[in-house]
Design a protein around this motif. Structure first.
Motif, short mmCIF file in Angstrom:
data_model
loop_
_atom_site.label_atom_id
_atom_site.label_comp_id
_atom_site.label_asym_id
_atom_site.label_seq_id
_atom_site.Cartn_x
_atom_site.Cartn_y
_atom_site.Cartn_z
N ALA A 1 -11.48 3.38 -3.91
CA ALA A 1 -10.63 2.67 -4.86
C ALA A 1 -10.58 1.17 -4.59
CB ALA A 1 -9.22 3.23 -4.84
N LEU A 2 -10.76 0.39 -5.66
CA LEU A 2 -10.56 -1.05 -5.62
C LEU A 2 -9.21 -1.43 -6.23
CD1 LEU A 2 -14.10 -2.16 -6.86
CD2 LEU A 2 -13.29 -2.09 -4.49
N TRP A 3 -8.79 -0.63 -7.21
CA TRP A 3 -7.52 -0.87 -7.91
C TRP A 3 -6.89 0.47 -8.23
CZ3 TRP A 3 -4.87 -5.31 -8.67
CH2 TRP A 3 -3.81 -5.29 -9.58
N LYS A 4 -5.57 0.60 -8.03
CA LYS A 4 -4.88 1.86 -8.25
C LYS A 4 -3.87 1.72 -9.38
CE LYS A 4 -5.32 3.55 -3.50
NZ LYS A 4 -4.59 4.14 -2.36
N ASN A 5 -3.94 2.61 -10.33
CA ASN A 5 -3.01 2.63 -11.45
C ASN A 5 -1.59 2.88 -10.94
OD1 ASN A 5 -2.21 2.65 -14.13
ND2 ASN A 5 -2.46 4.86 -14.32
N ALA A 6 -0.65 2.12 -11.47
CA ALA A 6 0.74 2.22 -10.99
C ALA A 6 1.41 3.50 -11.47
CB ALA A 6 1.54 1.01 -11.46
N LYS A 7 2.20 4.07 -10.58
CA LYS A 7 3.05 5.20 -10.95
C LYS A 7 4.40 4.66 -11.41
CE LYS A 7 0.79 8.12 -7.51
NZ LYS A 7 0.94 8.86 -6.22
N ASP A 8 5.23 5.53 -11.96
CA ASP A 8 6.54 5.10 -12.45
C ASP A 8 7.36 4.49 -11.33
OD1 ASP A 8 5.90 6.01 -14.95
OD2 ASP A 8 6.90 7.96 -14.70
N ASN A 9 8.06 3.38 -11.64
CA ASN A 9 8.97 2.71 -10.71
C ASN A 9 8.27 2.28 -9.40
OD1 ASN A 9 11.23 3.13 -12.46
ND2 ASN A 9 11.31 5.26 -11.73
N GLU A 10 7.00 1.95 -9.51
CA GLU A 10 6.23 1.54 -8.35
C GLU A 10 5.84 0.07 -8.50
OE1 GLU A 10 3.24 4.34 -6.27
OE2 GLU A 10 1.99 2.97 -7.44
N ILE A 11 5.82 -0.67 -7.40
CA ILE A 11 5.45 -2.08 -7.45
C ILE A 11 4.06 -2.23 -8.07
CG2 ILE A 11 4.50 -2.02 -5.09
CD1 ILE A 11 5.45 -4.94 -4.79
N SER A 12 3.92 -3.21 -8.97
CA SER A 12 2.64 -3.32 -9.69
C SER A 12 2.45 -4.72 -10.24
CB SER A 12 2.58 -2.31 -10.83
OG SER A 12 3.61 -2.58 -11.78
N TRP A 13 1.22 -4.99 -10.67
CA TRP A 13 0.85 -6.25 -11.29
C TRP A 13 0.00 -5.96 -12.53
CZ3 TRP A 13 1.29 -5.39 -6.16
CH2 TRP A 13 2.05 -6.30 -5.40
N GLU A 14 0.08 -6.84 -13.50
CA GLU A 14 -0.75 -6.69 -14.70
C GLU A 14 -2.21 -6.95 -14.36
OE1 GLU A 14 0.03 -5.61 -17.55
OE2 GLU A 14 2.23 -5.74 -17.63
N SER A 15 -3.09 -6.19 -15.00
CA SER A 15 -4.53 -6.37 -14.78
C SER A 15 -5.28 -5.96 -16.05
CB SER A 15 -4.99 -5.49 -13.61
OG SER A 15 -5.17 -4.14 -14.03
N ASP B 1 0.87 -1.18 0.00
CA ASP B 1 0.00 0.00 0.00
C ASP B 1 0.91 1.23 0.00
OD1 ASP B 1 0.80 0.52 2.65
OD2 ASP B 1 -1.22 1.07 3.27
N ASP B 2 0.31 2.42 0.06
CA ASP B 2 1.09 3.67 -0.03
C ASP B 2 2.15 3.77 1.07
OD1 ASP B 2 -0.40 4.45 -2.20
OD2 ASP B 2 -1.83 5.63 -1.04
N LYS B 3 1.81 3.34 2.30
CA LYS B 3 2.74 3.46 3.42
C LYS B 3 3.97 2.58 3.20
CE LYS B 3 -0.81 4.59 6.86
NZ LYS B 3 -1.53 4.10 8.06
N LEU B 4 3.74 1.37 2.71
CA LEU B 4 4.87 0.47 2.45
C LEU B 4 5.76 1.01 1.35
CD1 LEU B 4 2.61 -2.25 3.26
CD2 LEU B 4 4.95 -3.06 3.21
N ILE B 5 5.16 1.53 0.29
CA ILE B 5 5.94 2.08 -0.83
C ILE B 5 6.79 3.25 -0.36
CG2 ILE B 5 5.75 3.28 -3.03
CD1 ILE B 5 3.21 1.54 -3.55
N LYS B 6 6.20 4.13 0.42
CA LYS B 6 6.92 5.30 0.93
C LYS B 6 8.06 4.88 1.86
CE LYS B 6 6.23 9.67 3.39
NZ LYS B 6 5.22 10.55 4.08
N ALA B 7 7.77 3.95 2.78
CA ALA B 7 8.79 3.50 3.74
C ALA B 7 9.91 2.75 3.03
CB ALA B 7 8.15 2.62 4.80
N ALA B 8 9.57 1.92 2.05
CA ALA B 8 10.58 1.16 1.31
C ALA B 8 11.51 2.11 0.55
CB ALA B 8 9.90 0.19 0.35
N ASN B 9 10.95 3.13 -0.06
CA ASN B 9 11.76 4.10 -0.79
C ASN B 9 12.71 4.85 0.15
OD1 ASN B 9 10.62 3.45 -3.26
ND2 ASN B 9 9.07 5.07 -3.16
N SER B 10 12.19 5.22 1.32
CA SER B 10 13.02 5.99 2.27
C SER B 10 14.15 5.15 2.84
CB SER B 10 12.15 6.53 3.40
OG SER B 10 11.67 5.48 4.22
N GLN B 11 13.95 3.82 2.90
CA GLN B 11 14.97 2.92 3.46
C GLN B 11 15.78 2.22 2.37
OE1 GLN B 11 13.51 0.42 6.74
NE2 GLN B 11 11.76 1.79 6.96
#
Length: 469
Positions: free
Chosen positions: A185-199, A71-81
């Motif tokens: 939101a049920l599904w969020k469009n991926a931003k650049d260099n962000e973890i994502s899956w095909e749908s 989710d957003d918190k994990l993405i932000k924390a992963a980037n910062s670390q």
């Protein structure tokens, strides 16, 4: 008759499981971007205590608690670390398991992860789109909240009031995509260099709410007995789970919604918050405070009431826990000189306390009244242990009931340390001989040495006994 307060109906209802003697329970787990804090631990301990009471009553409990690992918190924390999202999630899932084990929390039947259920999430969303409950907008997928009859019922708010609140917390960019501000939101469009899956809607990742609906129904079925979590999850998380699940299945999602109260910190009774600087993680606090004391404080408070986390309440919990352990040790000591048979009168008192305990816990898991019954049994045990002569079967009955009832609150009377009972007994014999020999310096040295290890000696008419502090 067990009665549970249902957040949806705002009243206590008789518990009637879908399957006889089986409880299917889903409890929202942590978003694993950091160590869990005391507020998270309150929910974990609350529902572990409830689970233990069901098991005490003879139910089989299927207990599912998820990990939100994207989710957003994990993405932000992963980037910062400078870590990947998966590495970050794995780190804090491991820490969560270690910290909750320290609190004597039983492992869940299953801890599903959101990222292991992406295909199920996509399929779930597709079915909502097919039924007209969801729509795609520029790679995002939203749920039509207003289409679901009764949206807001769990939060006990009208959808118009919820719409007004939502419009104040949504960015102008997202608001432009939505048909209605209250849609989620049920599904969020991926931003650049962000973890994502095909749908079917392009690369992206699931929204938070859809994850729990998918995992709950996957492991427990379309309708489950109990769904639990902190009261902060009533809206929007649980409201949205209810809406999307029932829209997809056409069935009632949850029979009993349960929510625990908040934890406040310090003498000023402040809600815990990072912004207030009073944020306390379990990982840090168990290095300074006995984890069993923290568990005891949380499990012996009625789950819907707030808990004030401060030193005075920790000290009170530690003192009460110590009294229970002393009572258990005093009784256990008397087994060595107990006579055969039992005492029918005392046995009847024990069974009455047990019945009172079950009456208390059957009233919406009223832990405060329940633990009072445990204290009453410990008091009975202390009085009985002081008798000149005791009966073995009665001593064993008190020990058994005390252990079983206290275990619901996470109390474990068994001690695992290097200073085992046999070693202590040998030192007591040496001390007794030193006293006979009038070698009082050696006698005092043994007492002091044991005291330093948390072992207290008590000289009684029945002989020298010991207890652990």
């Amino acid at each position: 008759m067990l009665r549970i307060y249902n957040t949806l109906t705002q009243q206590k209802e008789r518990f009637e499981p879908i399957k006889p003697r089986v409880v299917n329970m889903y409890v929202c787990g942590p978003t694993v971007y950091n160590y869990i804090h005391i507020g998270n631990a309150r929910s974990v301990v609350t529902f572990d205590t409830i689970r233990r009471y069901f098991e005490y009553c003879g139910y089989h409990v299927n207990y599912i608690s998820n990990f939100t690992d994207v989710d957003d918190k994990l993405i932000k924390a992963a980037n910062s670390q400078n870590m990947s999202v998966m590495d970050l999630a794995n780190k804090y899932i491991k820490a969560y398991k270690e910290d909750t084990a320290a609190l004597n929390v039983e492992p869940a039947t299953n801890n599903p992860r959101a990222t292991d259920n992406i295909n199920g999430i996509i399929d779930f969303i597709n079915q909502l789109i097919d039924k007209g409950y969801a729509y795609e907008a520029d790679g995002d997928v939203y749920y039509r909240a207003r289409k679901f009859d009764g949206y807001g019922k769990l939060a006990h708010q009208s959808i118009d009031d919820l719409e007004s609140g939502a419009s104040q917390h949504v960015s102008s960019e997202e608001l432009a995509k939505k048909e209605d501000p209250v849609d989620f939101a049920l599904w969020k469009n991926a931003k650049d260099n962000e973890i994502s899956w095909e749908s079917p809607w392009g690369k992206g990742r699931p929204g938070w709410h859809i994850e729990c609906s998918v995992m709950a129904t996957k492991y427990l079925g379309d309708t489950i007995d109990i769904h639990g979590g902190g009261e902060d999850l009533e809206f929007p998380h649980h409201e949205n789970e209810r809406a999307q699940s029932e829209a997809k299945t056409g069935k009632k999602f949850v029979n009993y919604w349960m929510h625990n109260g908040f934890v406040t910190v310090g003498d000023e009774n402040e809600k815990m918050s990072k912004s207030l600087g009073n944020f306390v993680t379990v990982h840090d606090i168990i290095k300074k405070v006995d984890p069993q004391v923290i568990r005891f404080l949380m499990s012996t408070t009625q789950y819907r009431r707030p808990i004030q986390y401060n030193q005075a309440n920790l000290d009170a919990a530690a003192n009460n826990l110590k009294k229970l352990k002393n009572a258990y040790n005093n009784l256990n000591y008397r087994l060595k000189d107990a006579d055969s048979f039992n005492d029918p009168k005392v046995d009847q008192e024990i069974r009455q306390i047990q019945a009172d305990f079950q009456d208390a816990m059957d009233d919406d898991f009223n832990a405060q009244n329940g633990i009072d019954c445990v204290y009453e049994l410990a008091k009975l045990g202390n009085v009985y242990a002081e008798r000149p002569s005791v009966f073995e079967q009665t001593v064993k009955l008190i020990l058994k009931k005390l252990s079983k009832m206290a275990s619901i609150f996470g109390v474990n009377f068994e001690v695992h340390d290097d200073m085992n009972d046999e070693t202590i007994k040998q030192l007591i014999e040496e001390r007794n001989q030193a006293r006979v020999d009038k070698n009082f310096s050696r006698s005092d040295e043994i007492r002091a040495s044991l005291k330093s290890k948390g072992i207290v000696l008590e000289d009684t008419v029945q002989g020298t006994r010991f207890r652990r502090e």
